[in-house]
Write a protein that holds these residues in place. Structure first.
Motif: not given
Length: 376
Positions: A170, A189, A191, A193, A196-197, A204, A231, A250, A267-268, A271
Motif C-alpha cells: 500500500h 494508506d 497499511s 486505514r 485515508s480520511q 491514501g 486505499r 480490499q 476508503w475505508p 469499497e
C-alpha cells in the motif's frame, strides 16, 4: 538488451453498451483474449446513455525490450526515448534507438513486497528544466525526489517531499504531470486505514504539487492533497483536463475513479459502489480477481488499465469524467502480470509485464516491454 520480435498478436473486441464486463486475477499462463461478463450490479451502468457498438483492435506489434527486473515507472523524453525504473534495484534505464542502457541508480531505495523505486515523471519543460521526478520507498517513508538528467546520466536526488506513509504494501507510487503543469502523485494508506480520511496524513491521497514539492495553488484548504479516501492509488491519467485514478480494492472491488478537487472517495468506509453520503463512487469497478489495477493511460477516448492479478489490459471508454460504454479486456493471461501502460509518442501503447516481482511466473526474457498498436 533490447530485442526486436516477430510476435504479433491481435485482439478485436466489440465495445457495446449491452455487454457488461468485469475482470482481474493473479494467474499467469497463456490463453486467448477473453472478456468476462457480469451482472448489471457488478459494473455501474454507463452514465448519460450508451455508445454505438464499435470494434476496438489492439495488436501486440512487437517487443520493445526484455530482461528488465520489475519495471515500474516509465516516462518518455521529448526525443521519444523512454526512461524505465526497476523497482527493486533502484536502477533507471533508458530505451533509445534499439538499445537499453543504464543511466544511474537512485540512492536510498529500500525495496519490499510493494515498495522500492516506483513512479517516474519527466518535467514538462524538459530540457530547459532538465529534471526527472521519482517516487521511492526508503526504510522509513515514501519520498518524491527531483533528479537532473543530463548527458545520459541521472544526478543525485533532491528530495522535494518526504513523510508519505510507507509499509511493505500500500505505497501507491504513480507520478503524472497534469496539463496544468503540476505534479500529481498517488499514495497508499501505508497499511494504516485511518490515514485515508486523516486530512493531516499524506497517505491514501492524490497529491498535487509544484515542482518544488509545495502545495499547488487551488488545492483544498491549501493542503498538499487534491483528493482523499483512497486505499492504494497506482494509476493516474489525464483525458484532457480530467484526472482518472485506478485503485486497489480490499477483497471485493477494484476501482476506476474520476477525480475532482476535494472529493472523498470513501476508503475505508466504502469499497466500490457504496452510495454513501459525502463520498464519490467509482465510474467502473471490477472483482479483485479480475483486475488488481496498477498503471493507466489515456488514448483514443479510452482509459487503458494494466491488471496484475487479472493479467489483462482493460479498455474503458470515457469522456469528461463519465464512462461512455462498457470495459473490455484484451490479452487475458497471455503475458502474465501487467504493471504499467503508457501512451507512446508514435500513438502506440507501451505495456510492461511484472512477472519478476515475486508474485508472478517469469518466462524467458521477462520482464519485457510490449508495443501495442490501436485501431478502430
Amino acid at each position: 538488451m533490447l530485442k526486436a520480435s516477430g510476435l504479433v498478436r491481435t485482439a478485436v473486441v466489440l465495445v457495446a453498451a449491452g455487454a457488461l464486463v468485469a475482470g482481474c486475477s493473479d494467474d499467469g499462463g497463456d490463453a486467448e483474449p477473453s472478456v468476462s461478463t457480469a451482472s448489471p450490479t457488478d459494473v455501474p451502468s454507463s452514465p448519460g446513455g450508451s455508445t454505438q457498438p464499435r470494434a476496438l483492435k489492439l495488436t501486440v506489434a512487437g517487443t520493445v525490450a526484455t530482461g528488465i527486473e520489475v519495471p515500474w515507472g516509465l516516462a518518455f523524453l521529448p526525443d521519444r526515448s523512454a526512461l524505465v525504473g526497476e523497482r527493486d534495484s533502484g536502477k533507471v534505464k533508458r530505451i533509445a534507438g534499439g538499445r537499453v542502457t543504464e543511466v544511474g541508480t537512485v540512492p536510498g531505495v529500500d525495496s519490499s513486497s510493494e515498495g522500492g523505486l516506483l513512479g517516474l515523471a519527466v518535467d514538462p519543460k524538459y530540457p530547459s528544466r532538465p529534471y526527472v521526478y521519482a517516487y521511492y520507498s526508503t526504510g522509513k517513508d515514501n519520498r518524491i525526489a527531483r533528479l537532473t538528467f543530463e548527458n545520459g546520466r541521472i544526478g543525485s536526488p533532491e528530495v522535494i517531499l518526504d513523510g508519505i506513509p510507507m509499509s511493505a504494501i500500500h505505497n501507491g507510487g504513480r507520478l503524472r504531470f497534469g496539463p496544468d503543469g503540476f505534479l500529481y502523485a498517488g499514495t497508499g494508506d501505508g497499511s494504516d486505514r485511518p490515514n485515508s480520511q486523516n486530512d493531516d496524513s499524506l497517505g491514501g491521497k492524490i497529491l498535487r504539487l509544484t515542482t518544488d514539492g509545495k502545495a499547488a495553488p487551488g488545492n483544498p484548504d491549501g493542503r498538499l492533497w487534491f483528493s482523499k479516501g483512497h486505499r492504494n492509488v497506482q494509476g493516474l491519467a489525464f483525458g484532457g483536463s480530467q484526472l482518472y485514478a485506478a485503485e486497489f480494492g480490499q477483497d471485493t472491488w477494484d476501482e476506476l475513479n474520476a477525480i475532482t478537487a476535494g472529493a472523498n472517495y470513501g476508503w475505508p468506509a466504502a469499497e466500490g459502489v457504496s452510495q454513501l453520503d459525502g463520498m464519490v463512487d467509482p465510474i467502473a469497478q471490477w472483482r479483485t480477481s479480475d483486475a488488481s489495477p496498477s498503471g493507466i493511460t489515456f488514448a483514443q477516448g479510452h482509459i487503458f488499465m494494466a491488471g496484475l492479478r487479472g493479467a489483462r489490459l482493460w479498455a474503458i471508454p470515457v469522456a469528461d469524467g463519465r464512462r461512455t460504454g462498457e470495459p473490455v479486456a484484451f490479452f487475458t493471461k497471455q503475458f502474465g502480470r501487467l504493471r504499467t501502460v503508457e501512451a507512446a509518442p508514435d500513438g502506440s501503447l507501451w505495456l510492461t509485464t511484472s512477472n519478476t516481482d515475486g508474485r508472478g511466473t517469469p518466462k524467458p526474457g521477462d520482464d519485457r516491454i510490449l508495443r501495442v498498436t490501436i485501431s478502430q
